[in-house]
Design an enzyme around this catalytic site. Structure first.
Site, PDB file in Angstrom:
ATOM      1  N   SER A  24       0.755  -1.168  -0.099  1.00  0.00           N
ATOM      2  CA  SER A  24       0.040   0.079  -0.007  1.00  0.00           C
ATOM      3  C   SER A  24       0.974   1.302  -0.096  1.00  0.00           C
ATOM      4  O   SER A  24       1.777   1.402  -1.068  1.00  0.00           O
ATOM      5  CB  SER A  24      -0.803  -0.138   1.077  1.00  0.00           C
ATOM      6  OG  SER A  24      -1.956   0.673   1.095  1.00  0.00           O
ATOM      7  N   HIS A  76      -7.137  -6.101   0.419  1.00  0.00           N
ATOM      8  CA  HIS A  76      -6.239  -5.321   0.504  1.00  0.00           C
ATOM      9  C   HIS A  76      -4.895  -5.695   1.526  1.00  0.00           C
ATOM     10  O   HIS A  76      -3.855  -5.388   1.027  1.00  0.00           O
ATOM     11  CB  HIS A  76      -6.388  -3.747   0.942  1.00  0.00           C
ATOM     12  CG  HIS A  76      -5.448  -2.888   0.633  1.00  0.00           C
ATOM     13  ND1 HIS A  76      -4.899  -2.432  -0.487  1.00  0.00           N
ATOM     14  CD2 HIS A  76      -4.963  -1.847   1.723  1.00  0.00           C
ATOM     15  CE1 HIS A  76      -3.927  -1.821  -0.266  1.00  0.00           C
ATOM     16  NE2 HIS A  76      -4.077  -1.196   0.915  1.00  0.00           N
TER      17      HIS A  76
END
Length: 261
Positions: free
Chosen positions: A88, A239
């Protein structure tokens, strides 16, 4: 800018070390399972990015600065080249290093993020939950903090991830610099590099199959910056793919590093 880090000794002298970079609101042990998996083959450096964990806080928070922090750490450790792995925000920081100093990056692994600007409201509920706790100095336990956060965040897994950084040693209750992260949120969600800035080395993007952070429309931006990029998809995870499917994620990373070493 002083970064907190942990380094494992190299199992063999000739091995190029691996640097692990966490995401927004995280800290260096977020990629701990990957570190344990790789440390039998590589020296592994786990880093707290600026304004996170035990690293210094600074009013500046953007990818040029984060990239320079990492390059300064490599210089401090006398490491001429490293494999970079980031999740990320940490993936964007790793990409920033590769673009700014490509010869110092042996390979790049990017977990569930693209070199693009994202919408500015992805974390509005997270900020609301964190700020609710920060405004309550009487909160002293993770249990009480979790109760407050549940008013804004329904997902227990997200709250538990954030609560890893809960600390009564910080005036805000958080080990990350909440005010600066909120102020510079647009920089964190953005991407400051032009399309002609490239890293020509080997790159692997790993997508969580149920995540919307990596999309087909991001492919042109990826190939502009990283012409030798390849991609893998881990199905049925979101994610936080490194935490949801650690064995599969770790195996993909290991095989990529073996191919490029």
């Amino acid at each position: 800018m002083k970064l907190n880090y942990q380094i494992t000794p190299a199992p063999q002298a000739a091995t190029i070390p691996v640097v692990l970079l966490h995401g927004l609101f995280g800290k260096q042990d977020n990629l701990g399972l990957l570190k344990q998996h790789l440390m039998t083959q590589y020296s592994v450096i786990s880093v707290d990015l600026r304004n996170h964990g035990l690293s210094e806080w600074h009013s500046e928070m953007n990818y040029h600065a984060m990239g320079e922090d990492i390059l300064a750490l490599l210089a401090q450790l006398h490491i001429p080249q490293a494999h970079l792995i980031g999740h990320s925000m940490g993936g964007k920081a790793a990409m920033a290093v590769a673009i700014q100093q490509p010869t110092q990056v042996a390979s790049l692994t990017v977990a569930d993020i693209a070199p693009v600007s994202y919408q500015q409201d992805r974390h509005s509920a997270v900020f609301a939950a964190l700020q609710t706790v920060a405004k309550k100095p009487e909160v002293t336990s993770r249990k009480d903090a979790d109760t407050l956060m549940s008013q804004h965040l329904a997902e227990p897994s997200v709250r538990q991830f954030l609560l890893k950084s809960f600390s009564n040693d910080s005036p805000s209750h958080w080990q990350f610099n909440l005010d600066t992260l909120a102020t510079h949120y647009s920089d964190i969600m953005g991407w400051p590099f032009s399309a002609d800035q490239q890293y020509p080395g080997p790159v692997l993007f790993i997508k969580g199959g149920a995540s919307d952070y990596l999309q087909p429309e991001h492919q042109p931006a990826i190939m502009n910056h990283f012409p030798n990029a390849t991609a893998r998809v881990i199905p049925s995870c979101g994610h936080w793919l490194h935490a949801e499917k650690p064995a599969l994620f770790n195996g993909i990373v290991e095989r990529f590093l073996q191919q490029v070493s």
